[in-house]
Motif scaffolding. Structure first.
Motif, PDB file in Angstrom:
ATOM      1  N   THR A 338       0.823  -1.211   0.000  1.00 16.33           N
ATOM      2  CA  THR A 338       0.000   0.000   0.000  1.00 16.33           C
ATOM      3  C   THR A 338       0.854   1.257   0.000  1.00 16.33           C
ATOM      4  O   THR A 338       0.556   2.222  -0.706  1.00 16.33           O
ATOM      5  N   ARG A 339       1.927   1.230   0.770  1.00 22.27           N
ATOM      6  CA  ARG A 339       2.800   2.410   0.862  1.00 22.27           C
ATOM      7  C   ARG A 339       3.252   2.876  -0.524  1.00 22.27           C
ATOM      8  O   ARG A 339       3.245   4.061  -0.827  1.00 22.27           O
ATOM      9  N   GLU A 340       3.642   1.930  -1.368  1.00 24.11           N
ATOM     10  CA  GLU A 340       4.144   2.303  -2.697  1.00 24.11           C
ATOM     11  C   GLU A 340       3.013   2.784  -3.605  1.00 24.11           C
ATOM     12  O   GLU A 340       3.203   3.664  -4.437  1.00 24.11           O
ATOM     13  N   ARG A 342       0.400   4.276  -2.456  1.00 26.25           N
ATOM     14  CA  ARG A 342       0.029   5.581  -1.911  1.00 26.25           C
ATOM     15  C   ARG A 342       0.964   6.687  -2.396  1.00 26.25           C
ATOM     16  O   ARG A 342       0.559   7.837  -2.544  1.00 26.25           O
ATOM     17  N   GLU A 343       2.212   6.321  -2.664  1.00 26.17           N
ATOM     18  CA  GLU A 343       3.151   7.314  -3.199  1.00 26.17           C
ATOM     19  C   GLU A 343       2.652   7.856  -4.542  1.00 26.17           C
ATOM     20  O   GLU A 343       2.823   9.035  -4.849  1.00 26.17           O
ATOM     21  N   GLU A 359      -7.624   1.100  -0.339  1.00 24.01           N
ATOM     22  CA  GLU A 359      -6.861  -0.078   0.076  1.00 24.01           C
ATOM     23  C   GLU A 359      -7.865  -1.168   0.414  1.00 24.01           C
ATOM     24  O   GLU A 359      -8.703  -0.988   1.307  1.00 24.01           O
TER      25      GLU A 359
ATOM     26  N   ASP B  78      -2.013  13.530   5.123  1.00 21.59           N
ATOM     27  CA  ASP B  78      -2.063  13.611   3.663  1.00 21.59           C
ATOM     28  C   ASP B  78      -2.352  14.991   3.068  1.00 21.59           C
ATOM     29  O   ASP B  78      -2.083  15.218   1.901  1.00 21.59           O
TER      30      ASP B  78
END
Lengths: 398, 208
Positions: A338-340, A342-343, A359, B78
């Motif tokens: 998810t982190r990637e 989200r980038e 997600e 965010d």
């Protein structure tokens, strides 16, 4: 589940019997003008194998391009011509499904460097009359997308309604949006990343080394020697397959269960079900995949870094993009976490792009995008529906 | 939950007040957009180019499934990713009191948006004051149904508190309304004291 071992020489009848033409469409592109690849190489006479479903509407506004993943191909639905198994996105594509073939004109082509009909290292180099082998130019995700663009030009489609795909397919989706934003109405990159991480490059290197360590690889020239590096390719597939799953999924599916026996053998047979499963994955993979293709495609993924062309700033890649995005990730995906994903979303936000991100909760790992995940399907369908409304396409029939 | 112009659905009064503050055809970010009721309304009745941020999976799924552009994320982490003045309006509808750092979120809101719209429950409302006074316990009401230990509302304030914060931040209140217990909205204007007693909720249109 089969209990074949990778040490035995696998019988490769299916691959041997794969005499062209396979079912589906095939077109020769880049005939007059060669395609300039990222490496600078000029590739001409590119065969592109593809498949279509549904009908293109009068104003050509309902086309969806599906981009396949590393070991996928354009046989998205229906029995696979080599394996006989259902298509890899049977869950998603079809009449009344998320990508509704009653409504959309759906296109999927085998990627450049692939081995199911599109030009790749196993094909004959038209300039020499011999198989390309390692003389095939190193390709990139961008080159795959440029080749797809040639096909879309050939189909005379100006703007694709949607470009969608998971994993490496998602990388192609991002490249489409980055290179041809005016030709993409909406984009759905799933379980992917804007660059290949060190960990992912590392796993790919293990796979490549396994192939190259197989004596039957013959320095890449195995076609000329009448050999196939099946053992190496099977090991590469086994290692990669682990990364597509998750620890909870493996535990749920296999635990420490034994394969066809009541006690461990005190030997190196496939005692455990998980071993047997992986060996099966490896041995069936070699029937439908070319080892050099595997080297080239994994390399293309390793080279992928979308921000590179924009001074390392991903946000600049998508500045003021007109494309509508839906990014989706899965909680248990550790290959493209998810982190990637989200980038990508953050970069799109920074470019004030129109982006949605969800997600999806799943314990099935990276492969969740291929599996029955109702929430994933619901969000995906809703997004396409909303975009169709904005695009002025007719609503779904009740 | 999709509504269409021929099938209008009543929305919560406070959402209606927010919607009335928004010019048609503008760019709007709804921070903490829940299941997207306001964004859906704004898209269909004000033709806005709307975006949302929502932390709950169910909320985001409902929004995206309904064709709204919503990102799953943590507001306090965010918002920094958005460029300056990216939106005509940034909305914090019943959201600010659930933030760890409300003032920082306000700062980000006014950086991203040309205007900000904030609606919040008023802890100075007379029923809440009496509840605390007579019961000696944290007020629980229809609008604030949580117990102290499970409430997402960790930073309550009164209308007067909020007006003071706005002043401290150097922002201008363009419009301000309060909602009384009959669901009637009235202008706060200079009657902050009155609003602070009789307003169950306050709605503010802010600019830099």
């Amino acid at each position: 589940m089969s209990d074949e071992t990778v040490n035995a020489t696998p019988v490769d009848q299916a691959y041997e019997a794969k005499a062209w033409p396979l079912p589906g469409k095939r077109v020769l592109l880049a005939r007059d003008e060669p395609l300039r690849l990222d490496s600078g190489f000029r590739l001409h006479d590119i065969h592109v194998a593809y498949e279509t479903w549904g009908e293109l509407n009068a104003d050509k506004s309902n086309a969806i391009l599906i981009c396949h993943a590393l070991t996928g191909d354009h046989y998205v639905v229906g029995p696979h011509p080599v394996t006989g198994k259902p298509g890899w996105w049977e869950q998603i594509v079809g009449p009344g499904k998320v990508i509704d073939t009653d409504r959309y004109f759906v296109v999927c082509s085998n990627i450049l460097g692939g081995c199911m009909g599109t030009t790749g290292p196993q094909d004959v180099n038209p300039d020499t009359g011999r198989p390309w082998g390692l003389e095939f130019p190193v390709i990139t995700i961008g080159d795959m997308v440029r080749t797809q663009r040639l096909l879309i030009d050939h189909l005379e489609i100006d703007t694709l309604f949607a470009v969608v795909g998971g994993s490496m397919g998602g990388m192609q989706v991002l490249e489409w949006a980055a290179m041809y934003p005016e030709r993409v109405f909406c984009a759905v990159p799933i379980a992917t990343a804007s660059y290949h991480s060190a960990q992912n490059i590392a796993f790919h290197e293990v796979g490549r080394q396994a192939i190259m360590a197989d004596p039957d690889w013959c320095g890449g020239d195995y076609h000329a020697h009448g050999k196939r590096p099946h053992r190496g390719l099977a090991v590469a597939r086994m290692a990669a397959h682990i990364t597509y799953l998750s620890e909870p999924a493996l535990t749920r599916k296999f635990g420490r269960n034994l394969q066809d026996r009541d006690a461990v053998s005190y030997g190196f047979d496939a005692d455990f079900q998980v071993e047997s499963y992986l060996r099966h994955q490896g041995s069936t993979f070699v029937d439908r995949f070319d080892a050099n293709s595997y080297l080239y495609i994994t390399r293309a993924m390793d080279y992928f870094d979308l921000s590179e062309r924009h001074g390392g700033q991903l946000a600049n890649t998508f500045k003021k993009t007109p494309v509508r995005f839906l990014v989706m990730s899965f909680t248990s995906d550790w290959l493209y976490p998810t982190r990637e994903n989200r980038e990508i979303v953050h970069a799109l936000n920074a470019g004030a792009a129109n982006v949605s991100f969800v997600e999806i909760d799943s314990d099935k790992g990276h492969d969740a995008f291929l599996l029955d995940e109702p929430e994933f399907h619901k969000v995906f369908e809703g997004f396409l529906e909303g975009c169709a409304e904005h695009r002025g396409l007719k609503r779904k029939r009740p | 939950m999709m509504m269409t112009p021929d099938n209008p659905k009543a929305i919560r009064v406070d959402l209606q007040l927010i919607a009335d503050m928004i010019e048609p055809g503008t760019r709007v970010l709804d921070v903490g957009c829940g299941n997207g009721t306001l964004l859906d309304y704004l898209w269909h009745f004000k033709q806005v180019d709307g975006r949302g941020i929502e932390i709950s999976t169910q909320g985001v799924q409902a929004c995206v499934s309904a064709g709204l552009s919503v990102v799953q994320g943590d507001v306090e982490r965010d918002l920094k990713n958005y460029p300056d003045d990216a939106f005509d309006y940034v909305i914090l509808s019943q959201t600010l009191q659930a933030m760890w750092e409300p003032r920082d979120v306000m700062t980000e809101m006014m950086r991203i948006g040309k205007r900000g719209i904030v609606s919040l429950p008023n802890f100075g409302y007379w029923r809440l004051r009496l509840y605390l006074m007579f019961h000696g316990r944290m007020p629980v009401s229809e609008n604030l149904p949580y117990q102290w230990y499970n409430t997402p509302n960790i930073h309550f304030c009164t209308i007067r508190d909020f007006v003071a914060l706005v002043k401290d931040m150097g922002l201008t209140i363009e419009r301000s309304l309060f909602l009384d217990d009959t669901g009637t909205s009235r202008t706060i204007g200079t009657s902050v004291g009155l609003a602070n007693w009789f307003g169950e909720q306050g709605v503010f249109l802010l600019r830099k």
